[in-house]
Design an enzyme around this catalytic site. Sequence first.
Site, PDB file in Angstrom:
ATOM      1  N   GLY A  65      13.971  47.914 -50.016  1.00 32.68           N
ATOM      2  CA  GLY A  65      14.648  48.002 -51.309  1.00 32.68           C
ATOM      3  C   GLY A  65      13.700  48.536 -52.357  1.00 32.68           C
ATOM      4  O   GLY A  65      12.482  48.562 -52.147  1.00 32.68           O
ATOM      5  N   CYS A  92       9.759  46.410 -44.870  1.00 25.37           N
ATOM      6  CA  CYS A  92       9.292  46.911 -46.170  1.00 25.37           C
ATOM      7  C   CYS A  92       9.527  45.866 -47.271  1.00 25.37           C
ATOM      8  O   CYS A  92       8.905  44.810 -47.223  1.00 25.37           O
ATOM      9  CB  CYS A  92       9.955  48.254 -46.479  1.00 25.37           C
ATOM     10  SG  CYS A  92       9.054  49.169 -47.739  1.00 25.37           S
ATOM     11  N   TYR A  93      10.419  46.108 -48.228  1.00 21.91           N
ATOM     12  CA  TYR A  93      10.644  45.070 -49.248  1.00 21.91           C
ATOM     13  C   TYR A  93      11.047  43.757 -48.577  1.00 21.91           C
ATOM     14  O   TYR A  93      10.643  42.676 -49.020  1.00 21.91           O
ATOM     15  CB  TYR A  93      11.756  45.494 -50.229  1.00 21.91           C
ATOM     16  CG  TYR A  93      11.960  44.460 -51.319  1.00 21.91           C
ATOM     17  CD1 TYR A  93      11.167  44.456 -52.453  1.00 21.91           C
ATOM     18  CD2 TYR A  93      12.931  43.445 -51.181  1.00 21.91           C
ATOM     19  CE1 TYR A  93      11.314  43.491 -53.438  1.00 21.91           C
ATOM     20  CE2 TYR A  93      13.081  42.472 -52.152  1.00 21.91           C
ATOM     21  CZ  TYR A  93      12.271  42.498 -53.282  1.00 21.91           C
ATOM     22  OH  TYR A  93      12.416  41.534 -54.247  1.00 21.91           O
ATOM     23  N   HIS A 182       9.060  51.586 -41.865  1.00 19.45           N
ATOM     24  CA  HIS A 182      10.506  51.597 -41.577  1.00 19.45           C
ATOM     25  C   HIS A 182      10.746  51.963 -40.107  1.00 19.45           C
ATOM     26  O   HIS A 182      10.687  53.145 -39.761  1.00 19.45           O
ATOM     27  CB  HIS A 182      11.205  52.614 -42.479  1.00 19.45           C
ATOM     28  CG  HIS A 182      11.320  52.172 -43.903  1.00 19.45           C
ATOM     29  ND1 HIS A 182      12.407  51.486 -44.379  1.00 19.45           N
ATOM     30  CD2 HIS A 182      10.461  52.289 -44.935  1.00 19.45           C
ATOM     31  CE1 HIS A 182      12.223  51.212 -45.662  1.00 19.45           C
ATOM     32  NE2 HIS A 182      11.054  51.686 -46.031  1.00 19.45           N
ATOM     33  N   GLU A 184      13.549  51.987 -38.663  1.00 21.55           N
ATOM     34  CA  GLU A 184      14.908  52.529 -38.506  1.00 21.55           C
ATOM     35  C   GLU A 184      14.987  54.042 -38.653  1.00 21.55           C
ATOM     36  O   GLU A 184      16.003  54.640 -38.309  1.00 21.55           O
ATOM     37  CB  GLU A 184      15.864  51.851 -39.499  1.00 21.55           C
ATOM     38  CG  GLU A 184      15.643  52.159 -40.977  1.00 21.55           C
ATOM     39  CD  GLU A 184      14.598  51.270 -41.668  1.00 21.55           C
ATOM     40  OE1 GLU A 184      13.647  50.844 -40.981  1.00 21.55           O
ATOM     41  OE2 GLU A 184      14.728  51.028 -42.871  1.00 21.55           O
ATOM     42  N   ASP A 240      38.144  61.575 -37.707  1.00 22.10           N
ATOM     43  CA  ASP A 240      38.536  60.188 -37.963  1.00 22.10           C
ATOM     44  C   ASP A 240      40.036  59.973 -37.802  1.00 22.10           C
ATOM     45  O   ASP A 240      40.474  59.058 -37.094  1.00 22.10           O
ATOM     46  CB  ASP A 240      38.093  59.753 -39.366  1.00 22.10           C
ATOM     47  CG  ASP A 240      36.627  60.033 -39.594  1.00 22.10           C
ATOM     48  OD1 ASP A 240      35.901  60.160 -38.597  1.00 22.10           O
ATOM     49  OD2 ASP A 240      36.215  60.143 -40.763  1.00 22.10           O
ATOM     50  N   LYS A 382      30.312  56.871 -37.763  1.00 16.68           N
ATOM     51  CA  LYS A 382      30.838  58.155 -37.286  1.00 16.68           C
ATOM     52  C   LYS A 382      30.461  58.436 -35.824  1.00 16.68           C
ATOM     53  O   LYS A 382      31.300  58.887 -35.042  1.00 16.68           O
ATOM     54  CB  LYS A 382      30.279  59.271 -38.173  1.00 16.68           C
ATOM     55  CG  LYS A 382      30.931  60.596 -37.994  1.00 16.68           C
ATOM     56  CD  LYS A 382      32.103  60.695 -38.916  1.00 16.68           C
ATOM     57  CE  LYS A 382      32.728  62.059 -38.945  1.00 16.68           C
ATOM     58  NZ  LYS A 382      33.799  62.094 -39.955  1.00 16.68           N
TER      59      LYS A 382
END
Length: 526
Positions: A65, A92-93, A182, A184, A240, A382
């Site tokens: 964050g 991180c944060y 990070h 991710e 979608d 997605k």
Amino acid sequence: MTQPPDTPAARHERILILDFGSQVTQLIARRLRESGVYCEIWPFNAASEARIRAFAPQGIIFSGGPASVTEGESPRAPDHAFASGLPILGICYGQQTLAHQLGGVVEGGHAREFGRAFIDVTGDCAITQGVWAKGAREQVWMSHGDRITELPPGFRVVASSEGAPFALIADDARHYYGTMFHPEVVHTPHGAQLLRNFTHLVCGCTGDWTMGAFRAEMIARIRAQVGSGRVVCGLSGGVDSSVAAVLIHEAIGDQLTCIYVDHGLMRAGESEQVVSTFRDRFNIKLIHRDASELFLGQLSGVTDPEVKRKTIGRLFIEVFEEEQNKLGGADFLAQGTLYPDVIESVSATGGPSVTIKSHHNVGGLPEGMRMQLVEPLRDLFKDEVRALGRELGIPEAIVGRHPFPGPGLAIRIPGEVTREKADLLRQVDSIFLEEIRNAGLYDAIWQAFAVLLPVRTVGVMGDGRTYDQACALRAVTSTDGMTADVYPFDMSFLSRVSNRIVNEVRGINRVTYDITSKPPGTIEWE
Ligand code: XMP
């Protein structure tokens, strides 16, 4: 948004992600889903004890964050998250607040570390098992200003760098972990495996979230929701709404009717493909309404991008309602809403964000339409929708298709939109896409399209002078459309496309390539 007991969440192992406002929180969820773990993202301040208990996750992740733990008003994780006894990973944060709340010290004022960094693995823990060996030097992606200077009791260091001495920390007894970097993002090459170790080894998940299981469960759920009611679905030709329609059709057959409002601003061959795929191949009841006269008529003289969008949005609803009334009404409206549309957002500043463009999604819920919603894709990202589409046998041409904006080619024709201009643009666009497919580049690109420029330029063809229109080509890479980079085509590729366009499309004598990234540009021109 706590899930009722019969939702996919209740039937699968699950992880809770508490969002502290990082730009990349969604990537944590995507990495987890890719390894077969269902997860949800909640704002850090919306996770009451009762809500967490009802969700019953196997573990909790605190995201990064923009705030600083050293500031008084900065966000904190709820104390009951620690009291729950669940494994926790702070990123991180998230790592800093975890350390701070458990009795460590975090300090600001250090040099900001942003981007690629290398860390030394000095120990091992469940997170690094089979991924990073003690003694190795590993690449990670950092983005921080503050850092921990004193560990909370019970923690030890597993990896460090000069800028981040506590790059990876672990408290094995309580199953608490923290990363300064990070995991991710793709720029941490082994990040997905580190996250998988947290979910699988630490939290005990087995990876039971698959699209095959989802399909069967969702079909049962749609049947239970709809009963003998009638459902209408606005098809747009995009991924979608197509996947939603086929899934719902598999559940309730002819109780579903799809309405395809053709505004005359689709790409070459697209309308025919929608009709042949859904009506002929899947046997879905489909109303194809060619409303191009109406749309192009009302767009006549309109040059302002926002007015174009609003005009198209309004007409879409009018035509959709008209067709739906002809059917004698329906009890349910199906929508291809995805998880990113329903994640509760957490604002770092609390202020409203600026509207750059009013994106209207064709197929959106017309105001005042009193129907219940059927939204079978609300839990999916997605990439999961694409995987489900393949599972359902939807052709690759639809499942793997680049995103296409609701207002269609209208926002790729700066200035007034006419049928002639749309026809010209369709020809240019299809040559560009054909060459991209032939070169095997389609899947490496997020979106590729042509724009018809409102200028005429001088050229020479054979012995004659031409004074025709110019076009721009645009191709970008992106993960979510929020930011984008220009696709770096070879010059030889661009020359081939340019030659074909100028030779084959009468009325175009100049081709340019748009090299603006987003930001500062946007993907579409309007
Ligand atoms: P921009 O141009 O804002 O686009 O960078 C980001 C993504 O959104 C798509 N887009 C739209 N999609 N209705 C839509 O359904 C719209 O009005 C609209 N405008 C832009 C765009 O194609 C890109 O994928």
